[in-house]
Design an enzyme around this catalytic site. Structure first.
Site, PDB file in Angstrom:
ATOM      1  N   SER A  23     179.047  65.112  99.836  1.00  9.95           N
ATOM      2  CA  SER A  23     179.101  63.776 100.390  1.00  9.95           C
ATOM      3  C   SER A  23     177.793  63.311 101.028  1.00  9.95           C
ATOM      4  CB  SER A  23     180.207  63.712 101.451  1.00  9.95           C
ATOM      5  OG  SER A  23     179.902  64.547 102.560  1.00  9.95           O
ATOM      6  N   SER A  56     178.959  69.792 101.006  1.00  9.23           N
ATOM      7  CA  SER A  56     178.324  68.467 101.041  1.00  9.23           C
ATOM      8  C   SER A  56     176.857  68.423 101.422  1.00  9.23           C
ATOM      9  CB  SER A  56     179.094  67.547 101.984  1.00  9.23           C
ATOM     10  OG  SER A  56     180.218  67.041 101.322  1.00  9.23           O
ATOM     11  N   LYS A  70     172.693  61.232 108.441  1.00 12.28           N
ATOM     12  CA  LYS A  70     173.910  60.895 107.700  1.00 12.28           C
ATOM     13  C   LYS A  70     174.756  59.999 108.607  1.00 12.28           C
ATOM     14  CE  LYS A  70     177.709  63.210 105.183  1.00 12.28           C
ATOM     15  NZ  LYS A  70     178.277  64.513 104.777  1.00 12.28           N
TER      16      LYS A  70
HETATM   17  N1  GLN Z   1     183.470  67.709  98.088  1.00 14.71           N
HETATM   18  C1  GLN Z   1     184.287  68.313  99.086  1.00 14.71           C
HETATM   19  C2  GLN Z   1     185.379  67.337  99.494  1.00 14.71           C
HETATM   20  O1  GLN Z   1     185.471  66.351  98.888  1.00 14.71           O
HETATM   21  C3  GLN Z   1     183.453  68.711 100.261  1.00 14.71           C
HETATM   22  C4  GLN Z   1     183.043  67.575 101.111  1.00 14.71           C
HETATM   23  C5  GLN Z   1     182.206  67.987 102.273  1.00 14.71           C
HETATM   24  O2  GLN Z   1     181.624  69.073 102.295  1.00 14.71           O
HETATM   25  N2  GLN Z   1     182.167  67.118 103.259  1.00 14.71           N
HETATM   26  O3  GLN Z   1     186.127  67.548 100.392  1.00 14.71           O
END
Ligand code: GLN
Length: 482
Positions: free
Chosen positions: A151, A175, A76
């Site tokens: 994400s 994410s 990532k």
């Molecule tokens: N979707 C969540 C957010 O927008 C979690 C994101 C994540 O786990 N990095 O913060």
């Protein structure tokens, strides 16, 4: 043909049926062909990858072995990689090249993994759909009009499409697990502190945790074993031994107790997803486990609590991007104050700015007690719910996401709808627990994920439960049409 797993490729490498050079070239070719369609990568590094593959082949020729030696993998783009751009999918970091490797990258390199590139993601890991990336959304290989989740959407799409056998991800509120669910693969978010955060660009430091996206629990076990463990460069990294995760996969589940939180099966859960999850629970009963209803009464507080804690920490972490030290600098500033304002306004996308504004507000004098302090108290209530539940069960199981992959564009204009996608995953981060998602069926032709949650540092137990399920079922072998 089913895309190979790490374990399968390692056997082929061991038997000299294939070289790491060949595997890496194959991955690079597939990435190049898929990129215009899926957009799963931000940076691809063919030269470095082939050099690393040749080095891995040379190590094998000298008699070295190891399950990860010569295996292609994507990181990532939130993990710092020496000499290779790290953007966090933000214009703010376009052009940034880290002088050092994140601990996760360093350890996987030492194990002989071959990095083929940096996977696309939501900007600064803020999002659930991969649509906040400065480099454009990622497409879900199961339906190109759909989101792969976020994400870690690029990591998920790359594994689901068979471009690479595995990818790293990070999970602050879901994410890793949510994109794994939406793309029909396995995703493991370890206990907070199990894996070093050093060199992983910070979003919300008390929640962020590195993990993996793979085809199987067995592969997740192999990678976690190489990534986990104490790191003096991260003071929140736990100093406790790393078990042999692969050795524990075969334990039978007879007599094991699975807690099923009634709050997970609410009106917000799409019926087809609920049916797939219920069928998976029935499969666990056939494997000898027993099901027990448990309650997490404060689960409803988790999304609002998270959207105070995470933006508060993000507003602090992201203050370092000032147009002076990193990445984007607005060319037209007439004063220092203007340089900050124009660089931050021009370098950060809308969702990141929304988080910074929210975070700054909840931390400001006069509002701190009402929001931030309150959120910390709610966080404790949520953690206590889990502690109580784990007094009587070995793992907790339920859905990973409220519905299968949604259409790109469907939720972008409604942040609250987007935030609700993480309703079943966020509490796990607030409590610092390990969580895992495995494919458990389909709804409307799209994959559904089963989430398993364990007590702190019991990722071995989760991997054992997931592996036993994958030995008995074939959902993890299903792949999208080319
Ligand atoms: N979707 C969540 C957010 O927008 C979690 C994101 C994540 O786990 N990095 O913060």
């Amino acid at each position: 043909m089913a895309s190979p797993t790490i374990a399968g490729l390692a056997r082929q490498l061991e038997a000299r049926e294939v070289s790491s050079h060949e595997l890496t070239q194959r991955a690079l070719d597939r990435i190049a062909a898929s990129q215009p369609v899926l957009n799963a990568f931000i940076t691809v590094t063919p030269e470095q990858a082939l050099a690393a593959a040749d080095a891995a082949d040379a190590r094998r020729a000298r008699g070295e072995t190891g399950p990860l030696l010569g295996i292609p993998l994507a990181h990532k783009d939130i993990f710092c990689t020496a000499g290779v751009p790290t953007t966090c999918a933000s214009k703010m970091l376009a052009g940034f090249v880290s002088p050092y490797d994140a601990t996760v990258v360093e350890r996987l390199n030492a194990a002989g993994v071959v990095t083929v590139g940096k996977a696309n993601m939501d900007e600064f890991a803020m999002g659930s759909s991969n649509e906040t990336s400065f480099f454009g959304p990622v497409k879900n290989p199961w339906g190109l009009a759909r989101s792969p989740g976020g994400s870690s959407g690029g990591s998920a799409a790359a594994v689901a499409a068979g471009l690479v056998p595995a990818a790293t991800g990070t999970d602050t509120g879901g994410s890793i697990r949510q994109p794994a669910a939406l793309t029909g693969i396995t995703g493991l978010k370890p206990t907070y502190g199990r894996v070093s955060r050093y060199g992983m660009i910070a979003f919300a430091s008390s929640l962020d945790q590195a993990g993996v996206l793979t085809r199987t629990a067995e592969d997740a076990a192999l990678l976690l074993g190489a990534m986990a463990g104490f790191d003096p460069r991260d003071s929140t990294c736990a100093d406790r031994p790393v078990p042999d995760y692969a050795a524990g996969l075969g334990a039978p589940l007879r007599g094991r107790r699975i807690g099923v939180p009634k709050e997970f099966f609410d009106d917000g859960l799409e019926p087809g997803s609920a049916a797939a999850v219920r069928a998976a629970l029935a499969e666990y009963e056939r494997l000898g486990a027993t099901l027990h209803e448990v309650s997490l009464p404060n689960l409803g507080l988790s999304v609002p609590t998270y959207y105070i804690v995470a933006p508060a920490e993000a507003s602090s972490n992201l203050s370092r991007f000032d147009g002076v030290r990193f990445g984007y600098r607005h060319p037209g500033a007439g004063s220092l104050e203007e340089l900050y304002k124009l660089s931050r306004a021009g370098g950060f996308g809308a969702e990141v700015q929304r988080r910074i504004l929210t975070g700054t507000y909840v931390l400001s004098a006069g509002y701190y007690d009402a929001y931030y302090l309150k959120a910390q108290q709610c966080r404790r209530l949520i953690a206590d719910d889990f502690r109580r539940a784990f007094g009587s069960v070995d793992v907790i199981a339920g859905p990973t996401a409220p519905a299968p992959a949604f259409r790109l564009g469907e939720k972008v204009d409604d942040p609250v709808q987007m935030y609700l996608n993480d309703i079943y995953t966020i509490a796990v981060n607030l409590a610092g627990l390990p969580g895992l998602s495995i494919p458990c069926g389909f709804s409307g032709g799209l994959p559904v994920g089963l989430q398993l949650i364990g007590p702190h540092f019991e990722e071995g137990r989760l991997l054992n439960f997931a592996h036993q399920y994958q030995q008995a079922t074939g959902w993890h072998l299903r792949e999208p049409a080319a």
